[in-house]
Design a protein around this motif. Structure first.
Motif, short mmCIF file in Angstrom:
data_model
loop_
_atom_site.label_atom_id
_atom_site.label_comp_id
_atom_site.label_asym_id
_atom_site.label_seq_id
_atom_site.Cartn_x
_atom_site.Cartn_y
_atom_site.Cartn_z
N ARG A 7 0.84 -1.21 0.00
CA ARG A 7 0.00 0.00 0.00
C ARG A 7 0.87 1.25 0.00
NH1 ARG A 7 -3.15 0.81 5.27
NH2 ARG A 7 -1.15 1.65 5.89
N LEU A 11 1.08 4.27 -2.84
CA LEU A 11 0.84 5.68 -2.48
C LEU A 11 2.06 6.54 -2.80
CD1 LEU A 11 -1.03 5.16 0.90
CD2 LEU A 11 -2.02 5.91 -1.28
N LEU A 47 -7.22 0.77 -2.30
CA LEU A 47 -6.86 2.10 -1.81
C LEU A 47 -8.06 3.05 -1.85
CD1 LEU A 47 -3.31 2.45 -3.41
CD2 LEU A 47 -3.84 2.29 -0.96
N MET A 52 -7.86 6.27 0.63
CA MET A 52 -6.51 6.81 0.43
C MET A 52 -6.35 7.53 -0.90
SD MET A 52 -4.72 5.98 3.06
CE MET A 52 -3.92 4.78 4.05
N LEU A 64 -4.39 11.56 -4.58
CA LEU A 64 -4.32 11.15 -3.19
C LEU A 64 -5.31 11.96 -2.36
CD1 LEU A 64 -0.44 11.15 -2.88
CD2 LEU A 64 -1.90 9.12 -2.87
N GLU A 67 -5.62 11.83 3.67
CA GLU A 67 -5.03 10.71 4.41
C GLU A 67 -3.97 9.99 3.59
OE1 GLU A 67 -6.28 6.56 6.69
OE2 GLU A 67 -7.86 7.85 5.87
N GLY A 68 -4.27 9.74 2.32
CA GLY A 68 -3.32 9.09 1.43
C GLY A 68 -2.05 9.90 1.24
#
Length: 132
Positions: A7, A11, A47, A52, A64, A67-68
């Motif tokens: 993950r 990101l 995601l 995210m 994004l 939070e992401g």
């Protein structure tokens, strides 16, 4: 590869690509990470569900969420610091970047803080020595 590590890699890739391009597509992420398009599709779905990332319904551009972005910037910051430390120790820059990518996911926050402090102290001392 652990789920969290994967993950974070996705990101971070989206963050890095967004710094280079006007918009990021799934195919760009696949190319950056060297994975298949079905793998990216699955990761993007997870995601999105986790809140995210967002995907534009018209052109498929990936962005994004707040939070992401926080997660991506934390991981990317670790990557840059670790790469810098390793290259200053004499590791080949390519190898340093590859190793940093693996280390960034498992090193504790305490260790990162101490590494950051060490680099700042060392860089300050080096600048003083260079000026004399």
């Amino acid at each position: 590869m652990r789920a969290t590590e994967s993950r974070e890699d996705y990101l971070e890739a989206i963050l890095m690509l967004s710094k280079e391009k006007n918009y990021v597509r799934s195919v760009d992420v696949a190319d950056r990470l060297g994975v298949t398009k079905p793998s990216v599709s699955r990761a993007i779905s997870l995601l999105r569900t986790a809140g995210m990332i967002a995907m534009d319904p018209h052109d498929g551009a990936l962005t994004l969420t707040e939070e992401g972005r926080k997660v991506a910037e934390r991981v990317y910051g670790r990557h840059l610091l670790l790469t810098r430390l390793l290259t200053e120790l004499g590791v080949n820059p390519t190898t340093a970047a590859q190793d940093a990518c693996r280390i960034e996911h498992v090193v504790s926050e305490e260790t990162m803080t101490r590494l950051r402090e060490h680099l700042e102290k060392h860089s300050s001392a080096q600048k003083t020595d260079d000026q004399q």
